[in-house]
Design a protein around this motif. Structure first.
Motif, PDB file in Angstrom:
ATOM      1  N   SER A 208      77.460 -64.997  40.901  1.00 41.36           N
ATOM      2  CA  SER A 208      76.684 -63.827  40.478  1.00 41.36           C
ATOM      3  C   SER A 208      76.220 -63.966  39.034  1.00 41.36           C
ATOM      4  O   SER A 208      75.127 -63.509  38.677  1.00 41.36           O
TER       5      SER A 208
ATOM      6  N   LEU B 201      73.064 -60.932  46.149  1.00 41.01           N
ATOM      7  CA  LEU B 201      74.336 -60.217  46.202  1.00 41.01           C
ATOM      8  C   LEU B 201      74.637 -59.729  47.617  1.00 41.01           C
ATOM      9  O   LEU B 201      75.791 -59.730  48.055  1.00 41.01           O
ATOM     10  N   ALA B 202      73.609 -59.314  48.346  1.00 36.59           N
ATOM     11  CA  ALA B 202      73.805 -58.853  49.724  1.00 36.59           C
ATOM     12  C   ALA B 202      74.345 -59.971  50.609  1.00 36.59           C
ATOM     13  O   ALA B 202      75.197 -59.736  51.473  1.00 36.59           O
TER      14      ALA B 202
ATOM     15  N   GLN C 232      77.968 -60.642  49.587  1.00 37.38           N
ATOM     16  CA  GLN C 232      78.797 -59.555  50.085  1.00 37.38           C
ATOM     17  C   GLN C 232      79.238 -59.814  51.519  1.00 37.38           C
ATOM     18  O   GLN C 232      80.407 -59.617  51.870  1.00 37.38           O
TER      19      GLN C 232
ATOM     20  N   THR D 123      82.373 -55.532  46.358  1.00 38.47           N
ATOM     21  CA  THR D 123      80.948 -55.312  46.079  1.00 38.47           C
ATOM     22  C   THR D 123      80.726 -54.872  44.640  1.00 38.47           C
ATOM     23  O   THR D 123      79.819 -55.356  43.957  1.00 38.47           O
TER      24      THR D 123
ATOM     25  N   LEU E 126      73.832 -51.109  48.739  1.00 39.76           N
ATOM     26  CA  LEU E 126      74.782 -52.220  48.814  1.00 39.76           C
ATOM     27  C   LEU E 126      76.197 -51.708  49.076  1.00 39.76           C
ATOM     28  O   LEU E 126      76.960 -52.315  49.840  1.00 39.76           O
ATOM     29  N   ILE E 127      76.554 -50.580  48.474  1.00 40.39           N
ATOM     30  CA  ILE E 127      77.883 -49.999  48.691  1.00 40.39           C
ATOM     31  C   ILE E 127      78.005 -49.476  50.123  1.00 40.39           C
ATOM     32  O   ILE E 127      79.012 -49.722  50.812  1.00 40.39           O
TER      33      ILE E 127
ATOM     34  N   SER F  50      78.430 -52.287  52.450  1.00 40.95           N
ATOM     35  CA  SER F  50      79.792 -52.844  52.464  1.00 40.95           C
ATOM     36  C   SER F  50      80.695 -52.059  53.413  1.00 40.95           C
ATOM     37  O   SER F  50      81.569 -52.631  54.077  1.00 40.95           O
TER      38      SER F  50
END
Length: 372
Positions: free
Chosen positions: A32, A161-162, A165, A215, A263-264, A267
């Protein structure tokens, strides 16, 4: 409630003692940070390093913050080295070798043509076109320039990031259910004094919170270096300055906030899916194969635009929707006689799907009988 807390604590202890969780999280966090610098590697500058190059460019761009993107600015700041953010905006609409000939009239006319082409390719209905026409009329032109280097980085980073994750959750979460079958501990767990209900609730809670926690670590691993190097000076700038092909009434800060929220919520959905598969297949490796295989499919399959419904559904899966071009897609969702954007609908859909997966997993979990 005390018993539930003790069971939940035990589930966390089992997770935190697994080295693979910390190794995976560490690798993902390092990646990241690295992806923040990737686009600046190999830059062409007289400065001795990346940091010096970033500071020099920031100083030059901050001098024109607040000016209108009109003929005067286009004439004064055509050079890429003088205003990198302006060059980035223009390059989204014109080929690099044509930028020197751009005028204010050509710029906004080209953007209108791009919007029209996008609507035609997306096969929008008359109602959708009228919706976006109304939204476009409310956007002030010419645009006001802002320093958005950090924001451009962050909106692009969320797509990566996705993917990370999905990998993190696929590696860490399935073990919550799969390990007790693999290690033959289900004989003890399933005859718990407090019944299967509390045990299942604790496992679901542990899985979803570990997914959310991982995440947030990934997000912070990108946000902190971007904040240090670039700062977030353009959060109140219109999103059109970094993604011209949309008519959403969003600032860049609102788009970034939406990406974080999505994104949260993603998750939560992915964690519920991982635990559902792990319980059904009684295998962590099988679940990991399903999730990583699905991720690879999302990266390789490109569905033609004429299959609008399939395209819209495909772009809505967590590993695709975080890409800013999918997030700000012009296709709308008609419900109750009103049009909604994906940003308004998907968080609710993700929660509903997560609840259904948890309920489906519970149905199988409470009926599970040990046969050997």
């Amino acid at each position: 409630m005390c018993e539930f807390g003790n069971i939940l604590k035990y589930e966390y202890l089992k997770l935190f003692h697994r080295k693979i969780i910390w190794i995976t999280l560490g690798i993902m966090m390092i990646l990241s940070v690295v992806i923040v610098f990737v686009s600046d590697v190999g830059f062409d500058s007289e400065e001795p390093g990346i940091v010096q190059y970033i500071r020099k460019n920031k100083q030059e761009e901050m001098e024109i913050v607040g000016e209108k993107v009109d003929d005067r600015m286009l004439e004064k700041y055509r050079d890429k080295e003088c205003a990198q953010g302006l060059w980035y905006f223009l390059n989204c609409l014109f080929p690099s070798d044509y930028i020197c000939e751009v005028t204010e009239e050509k710029l906004y006319q080209q953007r209108q043509e791009l919007l029209q082409n996008n609507m035609e390719e997306a096969r929008l209905t008359k109602g959708e076109k009228a919706y976006w026409k109304q939204k476009e009329a409310g956007i002030e032109k010419p645009f006001t320039y802002g320093y958005t280097a950090g924001e451009r980085k962050l909106t692009a980073v969320f797509y990566t990031l996705a993917m990370m994750q999905v990998i993190f959750i696929a590696v860490t979460v399935p073990s919550i259910f799969a390990d007790e079958h693999f290690r033959k501990m289900d004989q003890l767990n399933l005859c718990s004094k407090y019944g299967k209900g509390r045990l299942y609730g604790a496992k679901i809670t542990a899985g979803m919170t570990i997914g959310i926690g991982g995440t947030l670590c990934l997000i912070l691993s990108s946000v902190i270096p971007i904040l240090i190097l670039y700062g977030f000076h353009g959060l109140d700038v219109r999103i059109q300055l970094i993604y011209a092909a949309c008519s959403h009434h969003f600032t860049i800060g609102q788009v970034i906030s939406s990406q974080i929220i999505l994104l949260i919520f993603a998750s939560v959905l992915e964690s519920a899916f991982a635990m559902f598969c792990a319980e059904k297949m009684k295998s962590g490796m099988g679940t990991m194969a399903v999730m990583t295989g699905g991720l690879l499919l999302s990266l390789t399959i490109n569905i033609p635009d004429q299959f609008r419904m399939i395209v819209q559904l495909w772009n809505s899966i967590p590993s695709n929707i975080l890409a800013v071009w999918n997030l700000l897609d012009c296709r709308l969702i008609l419900q109750f006689g009103r049009y909604f954007t994906q940003l308004q609908v998907l968080p609710i859909v993700y929660v509903i799907l997560a609840v259904l997966l948890a309920a489906g997993g519970w149905r199988g979990y409470k009926r599970y009988q040990i046969t050997k």
